[in-house]
Each structure stands twice: as C-alpha cells, then as structure tokens.
Design an enzyme around this catalytic site. Structure first.
Site, short mmCIF file in Angstrom:
data_model
loop_
_atom_site.label_atom_id
_atom_site.label_comp_id
_atom_site.label_asym_id
_atom_site.label_seq_id
_atom_site.Cartn_x
_atom_site.Cartn_y
_atom_site.Cartn_z
N LYS A 109 30.34 -8.54 44.29
CA LYS A 109 30.00 -7.88 45.85
C LYS A 109 28.47 -8.11 45.89
O LYS A 109 27.77 -8.45 44.99
CB LYS A 109 30.39 -6.37 45.95
CG LYS A 109 31.79 -6.22 45.66
CD LYS A 109 32.03 -4.79 46.23
CE LYS A 109 33.66 -4.46 46.06
NZ LYS A 109 33.81 -3.15 46.70
N TYR A 147 40.27 -6.71 53.77
CA TYR A 147 40.60 -5.43 53.35
C TYR A 147 41.18 -4.65 54.45
O TYR A 147 41.58 -3.54 54.99
CB TYR A 147 39.10 -4.37 53.42
CG TYR A 147 38.30 -4.80 52.11
CD1 TYR A 147 38.83 -4.40 51.03
CD2 TYR A 147 36.98 -5.43 52.23
CE1 TYR A 147 38.13 -4.39 49.79
CE2 TYR A 147 36.64 -5.48 51.04
CZ TYR A 147 36.99 -5.03 49.91
OH TYR A 147 36.18 -5.10 48.68
N ASN A 150 29.74 -0.88 44.70
CA ASN A 150 30.44 -1.01 43.39
C ASN A 150 30.39 -2.01 42.69
O ASN A 150 31.34 -2.32 41.67
CB ASN A 150 31.55 0.06 43.56
CG ASN A 150 32.68 -0.57 44.01
OD1 ASN A 150 32.58 -1.54 44.91
ND2 ASN A 150 33.98 -0.26 43.91
N HIS A 159 35.22 -6.27 42.89
CA HIS A 159 36.57 -5.87 43.57
C HIS A 159 37.54 -6.39 42.57
O HIS A 159 37.24 -7.90 42.42
CB HIS A 159 36.64 -6.40 45.14
CG HIS A 159 38.09 -6.30 45.44
ND1 HIS A 159 38.88 -5.20 46.01
CD2 HIS A 159 39.04 -7.20 45.51
CE1 HIS A 159 39.95 -5.52 46.14
NE2 HIS A 159 40.18 -6.89 45.79
N GLU A 164 45.42 -11.87 47.96
CA GLU A 164 44.20 -12.04 47.95
C GLU A 164 43.56 -13.55 47.38
O GLU A 164 42.65 -13.96 47.87
CB GLU A 164 43.49 -11.02 47.09
CG GLU A 164 43.65 -9.49 47.78
CD GLU A 164 43.10 -8.35 47.06
OE1 GLU A 164 42.56 -8.57 45.66
OE2 GLU A 164 43.32 -7.26 47.29
P1 CMP Z 1 37.54 -2.24 46.50
O1 CMP Z 1 38.03 -2.36 45.17
O2 CMP Z 1 36.73 -3.60 46.89
O3 CMP Z 1 38.43 -1.64 47.62
C1 CMP Z 1 37.95 -0.98 48.83
C2 CMP Z 1 36.68 -0.52 48.75
O4 CMP Z 1 36.23 0.59 49.62
C3 CMP Z 1 36.40 -0.03 47.37
O5 CMP Z 1 36.35 -1.04 46.25
C4 CMP Z 1 34.90 0.70 47.50
O6 CMP Z 1 34.02 0.01 47.32
C5 CMP Z 1 35.05 1.06 48.92
N1 CMP Z 1 35.22 2.71 49.29
C6 CMP Z 1 34.56 3.32 49.95
N2 CMP Z 1 34.72 4.61 49.79
C7 CMP Z 1 36.00 4.76 49.14
C8 CMP Z 1 36.99 5.66 49.02
N3 CMP Z 1 36.67 6.98 49.31
N4 CMP Z 1 38.23 5.29 48.28
C9 CMP Z 1 38.54 4.05 47.88
N5 CMP Z 1 37.68 3.23 48.02
C10 CMP Z 1 36.11 3.37 48.84
#
Ligand code: CMP
Length: 141
Positions: free
Chosen positions: A10, A50, A113, A116, A127
């Site tokens: 990311k 997403y 974070n 992904h 994906e």
């Molecule tokens: P990712 O695995 O990329 O999938 C969706 C993303 O939404 C997740 O990682 C997080 O970075 C983001 N996100 C933000 N808030 C939340 C939440 N409450 N629960 C899950 N994903 C979240």
C-alpha cells in the site's frame, strides 16, 4: 495445494521505501512472485477492487488512502499461498498484529496498514484477475 494470491504493497509502505523488505519476506517464506507491477490507482480502480466494502463506513477513507500514492501489486504463488500470505501480513489492525509480521513492523494504523492480501480462494481469483491479464503472469516451472 499450490495456490495464487493477490498482494498489494500500500501507499504507506511504498512511501517509506519498504518495497524490497516486504517482497523479501514473501520470498524468504517460500512464496514466489509470479507477476508484479507498480500503479497509481484511480478512484474508479480502487472502488472496483474494494467493491465488497462499498457500504462500510470506512469505504471513502479506504479509497482516499489507496489513491494517495503508488502501490505495488503482485501475484504470489506457492503452497497454501493465501493463508501463508495472511500469516506473514498479521492482523488487519497493526495493534493486533503478531510480533514479526509485516503489519506489526511496517503499519501505522488500520487504514495505513502496509499490505493487502486476498482472504479466500474466491477473492484471490477475482483479485488476481482484477489487476493481471493471463499473459502477465509467469508461473515457475
Ligand atoms: P485490506 O485488507 O486492504 O481490506 C480493506 C481495508 O479497509 C483493510 O485492509 C483496512 O486497511 C481498511 N479498514 C479500515 N477500517 C477497517 C475496519 N474497521 N475493518 C476492516 N478494514 C478496515
């Protein structure tokens, strides 16, 4: 079983020059990178990727963040690649991520974070297909 999974480094991790260290963790764990590209996602691309989160309260922040800078997308191939990648990443919220995982070491927040990874066989197929044509994937012999 041999599997493929879609991984994204990311914008936060790209911005902190952690691409190489993160790719290295995949390789050291026995996952092979069989396709890879760097992209600046458009809002449309991020929203489509997403789409399953469209109704979630964090959707707009998620799209803002994923379009805030370049990402690196790759296809990882190997034994149980989907779960293996999820174990390398650690929990979605870095505060809950186990010591030594990518998110524990590189992530700042649940939004920023670092990585992904596909969460199931079905999403891995969708994906991988979202970002790569068949002729952009180079399986190992
Ligand atoms: P990712 O695995 O990329 O999938 C969706 C993303 O939404 C997740 O990682 C997080 O970075 C983001 N996100 C933000 N808030 C939340 C939440 N409450 N629960 C899950 N994903 C979240």
């Amino acid at each position: 079983a041999q599997e493929r999974t879609l991984s994204i480094i990311k914008p936060d991790a790209v911005a902190k020059n952690a691409i190489g260290e993160i790719e290295s963790r995949f390789e050291k764990a026995g996952l092979s990178i069989v396709a890879m590209k760097m992209l600046q996602l458009s809002r449309e691309q991020a929203e489509g990727f997403y789409a399953e989160h469209k109704e979630r309260p964090f959707f707009r922040d998620l799209v803002d963040f994923m379009t805030s800078g370049p990402v690196v997308v790759q296809v990882l191939e190997g034994e149980n690649a989907i779960l293996a990648n999820r174990e390398l990443m650690g929990a979605t919220n870095p505060r809950e991520a186990a010591v030594g995982t990518i998110r524990a070491d590189f992530a700042e927040s649940i939004d920023a974070n670092a990585v992904h990874g596909s969460d199931s066989a079905e999403s891995a197929i969708r994906e991988v297909d979202y970002f790569f044509r068949g002729d952009e994937i180079c399986p190992r012999a």
